[in-house]
Design a protein around this motif. Structure first.
Motif, PDB file in Angstrom:
ATOM      1  N   HIS A   1      40.894  35.064  40.856  1.00  0.00           N
ATOM      2  CA  HIS A   1      39.831  35.978  40.442  1.00  0.00           C
ATOM      3  C   HIS A   1      38.986  35.360  39.315  1.00  0.00           C
ATOM      4  O   HIS A   1      39.522  34.649  38.456  1.00  0.00           O
TER       5      HIS A   1
ATOM      6  N   TYR B   1      29.568  40.104  44.513  1.00  0.00           N
ATOM      7  CA  TYR B   1      30.906  40.671  44.325  1.00  0.00           C
ATOM      8  C   TYR B   1      30.772  41.976  43.566  1.00  0.00           C
ATOM      9  O   TYR B   1      30.010  42.086  42.607  1.00  0.00           O
TER      10      TYR B   1
ATOM     11  N   CYS C   1      47.149  41.970  40.561  1.00  0.00           N
ATOM     12  CA  CYS C   1      46.244  43.093  40.293  1.00  0.00           C
ATOM     13  C   CYS C   1      46.064  43.922  41.563  1.00  0.00           C
ATOM     14  O   CYS C   1      46.078  45.143  41.523  1.00  0.00           O
ATOM     15  N   LEU C   2      45.928  43.245  42.710  1.00  0.00           N
ATOM     16  CA  LEU C   2      45.760  43.965  43.972  1.00  0.00           C
ATOM     17  C   LEU C   2      47.087  44.430  44.555  1.00  0.00           C
ATOM     18  O   LEU C   2      47.196  45.532  45.076  1.00  0.00           O
TER      19      LEU C   2
ATOM     20  N   ASP D   1      47.067  46.087  38.646  1.00  0.00           N
ATOM     21  CA  ASP D   1      46.047  47.086  38.287  1.00  0.00           C
ATOM     22  C   ASP D   1      46.425  48.486  38.768  1.00  0.00           C
ATOM     23  O   ASP D   1      46.508  48.728  39.978  1.00  0.00           O
TER      24      ASP D   1
ATOM     25  N   ASP E   1      49.038  36.892  39.581  1.00  0.00           N
ATOM     26  CA  ASP E   1      47.989  37.901  39.534  1.00  0.00           C
ATOM     27  C   ASP E   1      48.239  38.865  40.700  1.00  0.00           C
ATOM     28  O   ASP E   1      47.843  38.612  41.842  1.00  0.00           O
TER      29      ASP E   1
ATOM     30  N   PRO F   1      47.936  39.728  46.526  1.00  0.00           N
ATOM     31  CA  PRO F   1      47.251  38.638  47.205  1.00  0.00           C
ATOM     32  C   PRO F   1      45.956  38.300  46.471  1.00  0.00           C
ATOM     33  O   PRO F   1      45.585  38.991  45.512  1.00  0.00           O
TER      34      PRO F   1
ATOM     35  N   LYS G   1      43.932  50.303  41.137  1.00  0.00           N
ATOM     36  CA  LYS G   1      43.758  49.942  42.552  1.00  0.00           C
ATOM     37  C   LYS G   1      44.780  50.786  43.338  1.00  0.00           C
ATOM     38  O   LYS G   1      44.585  51.986  43.478  1.00  0.00           O
TER      39      LYS G   1
ATOM     40  N   ALA H   1      38.097  36.481  36.702  1.00  0.00           N
ATOM     41  CA  ALA H   1      38.578  36.848  35.365  1.00  0.00           C
ATOM     42  C   ALA H   1      39.239  35.645  34.688  1.00  0.00           C
ATOM     43  O   ALA H   1      39.173  35.516  33.452  1.00  0.00           O
TER      44      ALA H   1
ATOM     45  N   TYR I   1      41.881  38.170  46.061  1.00  0.00           N
ATOM     46  CA  TYR I   1      40.834  39.139  46.436  1.00  0.00           C
ATOM     47  C   TYR I   1      40.030  38.702  47.671  1.00  0.00           C
ATOM     48  O   TYR I   1      39.839  39.516  48.593  1.00  0.00           O
TER      49      TYR I   1
HETATM   50  C1  LIG Z   1      42.828  39.986  42.164  1.00  0.00           C
HETATM   51  C2  LIG Z   1      42.227  40.437  40.853  1.00  0.00           C
HETATM   52  N1  LIG Z   1      42.622  39.840  39.716  1.00  0.00           N
HETATM   53  C3  LIG Z   1      42.139  40.213  38.525  1.00  0.00           C
HETATM   54  C4  LIG Z   1      41.225  41.236  38.400  1.00  0.00           C
HETATM   55  C5  LIG Z   1      40.819  41.657  37.020  1.00  0.00           C
HETATM   56  O1  LIG Z   1      39.516  41.478  36.735  1.00  0.00           O
HETATM   57  P1  LIG Z   1      38.879  42.111  35.411  1.00  0.00           P
HETATM   58  O2  LIG Z   1      39.736  41.718  34.268  1.00  0.00           O
HETATM   59  O3  LIG Z   1      37.543  41.487  35.390  1.00  0.00           O
HETATM   60  O4  LIG Z   1      38.841  43.568  35.610  1.00  0.00           O
HETATM   61  C6  LIG Z   1      40.767  41.870  39.554  1.00  0.00           C
HETATM   62  C7  LIG Z   1      39.764  42.947  39.423  1.00  0.00           C
HETATM   63  O5  LIG Z   1      39.281  43.556  40.260  1.00  0.00           O
HETATM   64  C8  LIG Z   1      41.277  41.458  40.814  1.00  0.00           C
HETATM   65  O6  LIG Z   1      40.877  42.037  41.964  1.00  0.00           O
END
Ligand SMILES: Cc1ncc(COP(=O)(O)O)c(C=O)c1O
Length: 305
Positions: A8, A288, A83-84, A115, A81, A54, A118, A10, A56
């Motif tokens: 990501h 995005y 997050c998803l 996250d 990561d 996984p 999500k 980020a 994004y």
């Molecule tokens: C796979 C993934 N990693 C990390 C993030 C975190 O991004 P951010 O810190 O910009 O919210 C996201 C955000 O949608 C994401 O989908």
């Protein structure tokens, strides 16, 4: 910091803010991190290796076991990561789907992110980063008393933070509980299977990803030596005109299923079939998230829907 090219943004953002060199390694043909190439990218200055569970763009899980083992062997921290997947994969696994290990059950994983906004079904503004050890957690904490105002202590990058997203996340998790997450995940799985099957049935397009996960890229399928028949940017435009809002990626359109999509999967697939049938050419750029759905009008202004 070594990441796959699918990590990501980020991570790129953090590297920029913290002035850390970010080494991005091309992924393998299946869209997963290339474990051997990632290992080759590690040198004596590497502090962190990253894998996604996984990722994004394609919804595929990187080979976390291999990557984390390499990191441990080389004395490097490893972040998953998730997050998803963090609030999805535990239930995906309990539904009987084969999920490769991605969490603290993998010895080399030293931290992970998940996250709640999500597949935790809360609203945005609170997330989770978890560390394997208290020592790693402590390094995130900032303590300071070298000023006249007494001891200042802060646990997160942002100092003062609003409580409602945190309370919202707590409420969502408490309200749903393990059983609620199982129910929601079963709906997401059923919808994901239906949409994947529907996409294959349309012909000319294909869904990326594996394990039937609900995150995917819809791409033009290759038709022999002629290459793809379907112009995906055009498909995105037709979908826009019908009120759908699919993020444009470099290789296709992004799709992420939530429980709500169970109700609209059939009409979505019907519109997608129509959109594919038109094969329309277009000039839409890849975008995005936040600016998806915004596109230049003929005068060069940005039209936001
Ligand atoms: C796979 C993934 N990693 C990390 C993030 C975190 O991004 P951010 O810190 O910009 O919210 C996201 C955000 O949608 C994401 O989908």
């Amino acid at each position: 910091m070594v990441t796959a090219a699918t990590a990501h943004p980020a991570f790129a953002k953090a590297a920029k803010y913290l002035d850390i060199e970010h080494v991005r390694v091309p992924v393998a043909a299946d869209g997963r991190a290339d474990a051997a190439a990632m290992a080759d990218a590690i040198d004596h200055r590497t502090g962190l290796l990253v894998g996604s569970a996984p990722c994004y763009p394609f919804g595929v899980i990187d080979p976390i076991e291999e990557l984390a083992a390499t990191a441990a062997e080389r004395g490097v921290l490893f972040h998953t990561d998730a997050c998803l997947g963090g609030w999805l994969l535990p239930w995906w696994e309990r539904l009987g789907e084969p999920v490769p290990p991605w969490d603290f059950r993998v010895p080399g994983v030293t931290s992970l992110s998940a996250d709640i906004h999500k597949y935790g079904y809360s609203f945005k503004g609170a997330s989770v980063v978890a560390y394997r050890s208290r020592d790693l957690l402590r390094r995130q904490h900032f303590w300071y008393d070298d000023w006249p105002g007494g001891l200042y202590a802060s646990g997160t990058t942002a100092g003062t933070r609003p409580a409602p997203p945190i309370a919202g996340a707590w409420a969502a998790v408490k309200h749903l509980g393990g059983d609620g997450y199982m129910r929601q995940t079963a709906i997401v799985r059923e919808t994901s299977l239906r949409v994947r099957g529907g996409i294959e049935a349309i012909g000319g397009i294909a869904a990326s990803g594996d394990l039937n996960l609900p995150i995917m890229e819809i791409r033009a399928a290759l038709s022999g030596s002629r290459g793809p028949d379907v112009e995906m940017a055009g498909v995105g435009d037709v979908m826009d005109s019908r009120g759908w809002n699919l993020d444009r990626q470099q290789g296709g359109l992004h799709l992420m299923r939530s429980p709500y999509h169970a109700r609209i999967a059939d009409v979505f697939l019907a519109d997608l079939a129509d959109a594919v049938a038109t094969h329309r050419a277009s000039t839409s750029a890849a975008t995005y998230g936040g600016i998806a759905g915004a596109r230049p009008d003929p005068d060069g202004r940005v039209e936001r829907r």
